[in-house]
Design a protein around this motif. Structure first.
Motif, PDB file in Angstrom:
ATOM      1  N   ASP A   1      -3.152  47.623  48.064  1.00  0.00           N
ATOM      2  CA  ASP A   1      -3.964  46.804  47.177  1.00  0.00           C
ATOM      3  C   ASP A   1      -5.084  46.088  47.921  1.00  0.00           C
ATOM      4  OD1 ASP A   1      -2.632  47.251  44.668  1.00  0.00           O
ATOM      5  OD2 ASP A   1      -0.959  46.044  45.414  1.00  0.00           O
ATOM      6  N   PHE A   2      -6.009  45.548  47.125  1.00  0.00           N
ATOM      7  CA  PHE A   2      -7.094  44.711  47.648  1.00  0.00           C
ATOM      8  C   PHE A   2      -7.227  43.477  46.771  1.00  0.00           C
ATOM      9  CE2 PHE A   2      -8.751  48.501  45.423  1.00  0.00           C
ATOM     10  CZ  PHE A   2      -9.263  47.943  44.266  1.00  0.00           C
TER      11      PHE A   2
ATOM     12  N   SER B   1     -17.044  50.783  36.803  1.00  0.00           N
ATOM     13  CA  SER B   1     -16.686  49.996  37.988  1.00  0.00           C
ATOM     14  C   SER B   1     -15.599  48.985  37.677  1.00  0.00           C
ATOM     15  CB  SER B   1     -17.918  49.289  38.554  1.00  0.00           C
ATOM     16  OG  SER B   1     -18.512  48.438  37.603  1.00  0.00           O
ATOM     17  N   GLN B   2     -15.576  48.506  36.414  1.00  0.00           N
ATOM     18  CA  GLN B   2     -14.570  47.516  36.055  1.00  0.00           C
ATOM     19  C   GLN B   2     -13.165  48.091  36.145  1.00  0.00           C
ATOM     20  OE1 GLN B   2     -15.332  44.231  35.450  1.00  0.00           O
ATOM     21  NE2 GLN B   2     -13.103  43.985  35.648  1.00  0.00           N
ATOM     22  N   LEU B   3     -13.025  49.393  35.886  1.00  0.00           N
ATOM     23  CA  LEU B   3     -11.704  50.020  35.997  1.00  0.00           C
ATOM     24  C   LEU B   3     -11.121  49.809  37.386  1.00  0.00           C
ATOM     25  CD1 LEU B   3      -9.592  51.908  34.578  1.00  0.00           C
ATOM     26  CD2 LEU B   3     -10.705  53.776  35.798  1.00  0.00           C
ATOM     27  N   MET B   4     -11.957  49.973  38.412  1.00  0.00           N
ATOM     28  CA  MET B   4     -11.492  49.756  39.781  1.00  0.00           C
ATOM     29  C   MET B   4     -11.372  48.268  40.089  1.00  0.00           C
ATOM     30  SD  MET B   4     -13.595  52.791  41.700  1.00  0.00           S
ATOM     31  CE  MET B   4     -15.098  52.451  40.801  1.00  0.00           C
ATOM     32  N   ALA B   5     -12.329  47.466  39.621  1.00  0.00           N
ATOM     33  CA  ALA B   5     -12.274  46.022  39.866  1.00  0.00           C
ATOM     34  C   ALA B   5     -11.021  45.404  39.263  1.00  0.00           C
ATOM     35  CB  ALA B   5     -13.520  45.351  39.303  1.00  0.00           C
ATOM     36  N   ASP B   6     -10.519  46.003  38.202  1.00  0.00           N
ATOM     37  CA  ASP B   6      -9.284  45.493  37.592  1.00  0.00           C
ATOM     38  C   ASP B   6      -8.084  45.622  38.527  1.00  0.00           C
ATOM     39  OD1 ASP B   6     -10.573  44.763  35.279  1.00  0.00           O
ATOM     40  OD2 ASP B   6      -9.993  46.544  34.148  1.00  0.00           O
ATOM     41  N   GLY B   7      -8.242  46.378  39.603  1.00  0.00           N
ATOM     42  CA  GLY B   7      -7.175  46.482  40.583  1.00  0.00           C
ATOM     43  C   GLY B   7      -7.076  45.292  41.523  1.00  0.00           C
ATOM     44  N   CYS B   8      -8.078  44.410  41.531  1.00  0.00           N
ATOM     45  CA  CYS B   8      -8.053  43.240  42.419  1.00  0.00           C
ATOM     46  C   CYS B   8      -6.854  42.354  42.080  1.00  0.00           C
ATOM     47  CB  CYS B   8      -9.334  42.432  42.281  1.00  0.00           C
ATOM     48  SG  CYS B   8     -10.833  43.291  42.834  1.00  0.00           S
ATOM     49  N   LYS B   9      -6.120  41.966  43.117  1.00  0.00           N
ATOM     50  CA  LYS B   9      -4.908  41.179  42.922  1.00  0.00           C
ATOM     51  C   LYS B   9      -4.846  40.061  43.958  1.00  0.00           C
ATOM     52  CE  LYS B   9      -1.993  45.096  41.434  1.00  0.00           C
ATOM     53  NZ  LYS B   9      -3.025  46.151  41.583  1.00  0.00           N
ATOM     54  N   PRO B  10      -4.217  38.935  43.638  1.00  0.00           N
ATOM     55  CA  PRO B  10      -3.954  37.932  44.668  1.00  0.00           C
ATOM     56  C   PRO B  10      -2.993  38.506  45.711  1.00  0.00           C
ATOM     57  CG  PRO B  10      -2.775  37.404  42.648  1.00  0.00           C
ATOM     58  CD  PRO B  10      -3.686  38.541  42.318  1.00  0.00           C
ATOM     59  N   LYS B  11      -3.080  37.998  46.917  1.00  0.00           N
ATOM     60  CA  LYS B  11      -2.277  38.539  48.009  1.00  0.00           C
ATOM     61  C   LYS B  11      -0.788  38.553  47.686  1.00  0.00           C
ATOM     62  CE  LYS B  11      -1.819  38.280  53.043  1.00  0.00           C
ATOM     63  NZ  LYS B  11      -2.307  37.607  54.283  1.00  0.00           N
TER      64      LYS B  11
ATOM     65  N   ALA C   1     -15.048  42.437  48.112  1.00  0.00           N
ATOM     66  CA  ALA C   1     -15.324  42.331  49.549  1.00  0.00           C
ATOM     67  C   ALA C   1     -14.123  42.791  50.369  1.00  0.00           C
ATOM     68  CB  ALA C   1     -15.709  40.900  49.911  1.00  0.00           C
ATOM     69  N   ASP C   2     -12.924  42.447  49.928  1.00  0.00           N
ATOM     70  CA  ASP C   2     -11.709  42.872  50.619  1.00  0.00           C
ATOM     71  C   ASP C   2     -11.561  44.391  50.537  1.00  0.00           C
ATOM     72  OD1 ASP C   2      -9.189  42.339  51.966  1.00  0.00           O
ATOM     73  OD2 ASP C   2      -8.187  42.750  50.058  1.00  0.00           O
ATOM     74  N   MET C   3     -11.854  44.956  49.372  1.00  0.00           N
ATOM     75  CA  MET C   3     -11.808  46.410  49.226  1.00  0.00           C
ATOM     76  C   MET C   3     -12.762  47.073  50.208  1.00  0.00           C
ATOM     77  SD  MET C   3     -13.774  49.137  48.062  1.00  0.00           S
ATOM     78  CE  MET C   3     -14.942  48.439  46.894  1.00  0.00           C
ATOM     79  N   VAL C   4     -13.973  46.533  50.317  1.00  0.00           N
ATOM     80  CA  VAL C   4     -14.981  47.147  51.181  1.00  0.00           C
ATOM     81  C   VAL C   4     -14.509  47.175  52.632  1.00  0.00           C
ATOM     82  CG1 VAL C   4     -17.314  46.875  52.127  1.00  0.00           C
ATOM     83  CG2 VAL C   4     -16.917  46.615  49.667  1.00  0.00           C
ATOM     84  N   LYS C   5     -14.023  46.047  53.135  1.00  0.00           N
ATOM     85  CA  LYS C   5     -13.579  46.023  54.527  1.00  0.00           C
ATOM     86  C   LYS C   5     -12.388  46.944  54.743  1.00  0.00           C
ATOM     87  CE  LYS C   5     -13.963  42.527  57.388  1.00  0.00           C
ATOM     88  NZ  LYS C   5     -13.794  41.247  58.150  1.00  0.00           N
ATOM     89  N   LYS C   6     -11.429  46.923  53.810  1.00  0.00           N
ATOM     90  CA  LYS C   6     -10.256  47.777  53.955  1.00  0.00           C
ATOM     91  C   LYS C   6     -10.633  49.258  53.904  1.00  0.00           C
ATOM     92  CE  LYS C   6      -6.676  44.589  52.349  1.00  0.00           C
ATOM     93  NZ  LYS C   6      -5.870  44.109  51.206  1.00  0.00           N
ATOM     94  N   LEU C   7     -11.524  49.623  52.996  1.00  0.00           N
ATOM     95  CA  LEU C   7     -11.904  51.030  52.889  1.00  0.00           C
ATOM     96  C   LEU C   7     -12.654  51.490  54.136  1.00  0.00           C
ATOM     97  CD1 LEU C   7     -11.843  53.571  51.147  1.00  0.00           C
ATOM     98  CD2 LEU C   7     -14.026  52.850  50.150  1.00  0.00           C
TER      99      LEU C   7
END
Length: 456
Positions: free
Chosen positions: A184-185, A18-28, A189-195
């Motif tokens: 990006d997300f 899961s961390q592999l995907m979480a590493d995609g989190c970026k500031p806006k 939480a942002d990923m969840v809403k966007k997906l």
């Protein structure tokens, strides 16, 4: 399709998945736009698809781009199978369609400039050798046997497996094209809403971009035959993913889903090792039959995530996958549509409010009916034309709120990239409707006219 992933080292504990995907989190401020599009190549004199090798071929186009425009070659088994430059890559779909996977860029102005530059380069090379390229969701006339399988190990394995798990897998590989955008997300939480918004509204994208009403030389009774093909591919790795809407969904839920998707391959030392139908869960335990005693690398997990093909998917970004390949101006409209919906918080909230009460059956019915009827689809009182009008309005507001100027400040924002969609909403006709009109009027049923009238 994706190129082999690299880096990351061995997987030593479950949280790394899961961390592999979480590493995609970026500031806006670091959110980017990556646009991908595929197009069919053909010989202008015969109107037949391009072979891999020869004077008029995929290899000749790639070589021309390399030699004329400074793209770096990507090879596999001695074959030229792709190109890279400035964060972008050109790759081959299984049946020879040419794909641009664009660099991550800040604005749609930039991504549209990239698309325009790429198509101009391709056309300059293609014109010299008597080749054309056309943007459609499905090959209008060509048979399976006319579409050569490109010399990539991944495709050879997939081709062997597809007919065992569905009825349309090899058709998808050889005879469909798409345009998609990667976004990006900022957080889980942002990923969840966007997906969730992405999955729920993919049918609107399918309807607005529907551009495949012909197949094997005939009218096929679908506005998007490409979308119909994806519904009959492989239930283990496609679809609208109802679990994404369950309470508590997040990166770990995606991990559990992905672990249950059968494997295709493991990539080692430049070779694709057959792992068809095997379990990544077994791989994590060192019990993969293809590599007994070996455990996976993070790059193997990243590769596996590229073999999952739902209507929207997560890697270290979200891929929007519901649209047909199409004409030039719609290649810029697709990123405008999704950026407008998801990169402004008020727009994202409004989009979620629009779909949050739909159940899984409604979402799936919209997917099916969008592929058949385009803007004329209707499901449980939801009229696609009205829904699309509201969704594009939200996207327009989102782009205006982003206020990203272009043309040296002469263009105040990115809203004009939605004009192609606004035209469709005004006329009630998407590209598939326009193609059908031409077919039944001035083409007089002669589908060969599509190449001269609709190529890039």
């Amino acid at each position: 399709m994706s190129i082999p992933q690299t880096g990351g080292g061995p997987i030593e504990h479950h949280d790394q998945l899961s961390q592999l995907m979480a590493d995609g989190c970026k500031p806006k401020s670091d959110w980017r736009i990556g646009t991908e599009h595929e197009k069919f190549g053909y010989c202008k004199d015969t109107l037949k698809p391009l072979p891999y090798a020869g004077e008029r071929s995929i290899e000749a186009v790639l070589s021309g781009l390399r030699d004329t425009y400074g793209w770096a070659p990507v090879t596999e088994g001695g074959h030229l199978i792709g190109l890279t430059k400035d964060g972008a890559n050109v790759s081959l779909e299984p049946g020879g369609a040419l794909e641009l996977s664009g660099a991550p860029l800040e604005t749609i102005h930039e991504t549209c400039d990239e698309v325009n530059s790429h198509l101009a380069e391709v056309k300059s090379i293609a014109d010299k050798i008597g080749v054309g390229f056309i943007g459609l969701g499905a090959a209008p006339e060509w048979s399976h046997d006319e579409m050569p399988l490109m010399p990539k190990g991944r495709y050879k394995l997939m081709d062997q497996y597809m007919d065992k798990v569905g009825t349309a897998g090899t058709t998808m590989m050889r005879r469909t094209c798409t345009v998609q955008v990667n976004l990006d997300f900022g957080s889980e939480a942002d990923m969840v809403k966007k997906l969730r918004v992405a999955l729920a509204l993919q049918p609107v994208a399918t309807a607005l971009f529907a551009n495949s009403p012909f197949f094997e030389g005939k009218v096929n009774d679908h506005k998007s035959w490409r979308s119909r093909v994806w519904r009959h591919l492989d239930d283990d790795r496609t679809g609208m993913l109802p679990f994404v809407f369950d309470e508590g969904f997040g990166f770990e839920a995606w991990v559990q889903y992905a672990l249950d998707v059968p494997m295709y391959f493991v990539y080692r030392d430049g070779e694709y090792i057959d792992a068809l139908g095997m379990s990544f869960r077994d791989f994590l335990k060192g019990e993969l039959p293809a590599l007994p005693g070996q455990k996976p690398l993070l790059s193997d997990w990243a590769d596996h995530l590229t073999t999952i093909f739902p209507e929207a998917r997560i890697k270290q970004f979200i891929e929007m996958r519901g649209a047909d390949g199409g004409p030039w101006r719609r290649l810029c409209a697709l990123p405008a549509f999704w950026v407008g919906l998801t990169y402004d918080q008020s727009a994202l909230d409004a989009a979620w409010d629009l779909v949050k009460d739909w159940d899984a059956e409604t979402r799936e019915e919209l997917r099916v009916q969008a592929s058949i009827g385009g803007l004329q689809a209707e499901v449980r009182g939801i009229k696609m034309h009205d829904l699309a009008r509201e969704v594009v309005k939200i996207a327009d507001h989102g782009l205006a709120a982003r206020a990203r100027p272009g043309a040296g400040g002469m263009v105040p924002d990115e809203t004009h990239f939605l004009n192609a969609l606004k035209d469709s909403l005004e006329s009630g006709k998407v590209p598939a409707d326009e193609l059908l009109d031409r077919y039944h009027s001035d083409w007089n049923g002669d589908l060969s006219r599509i190449y001269g009238d609709y190529s890039y």
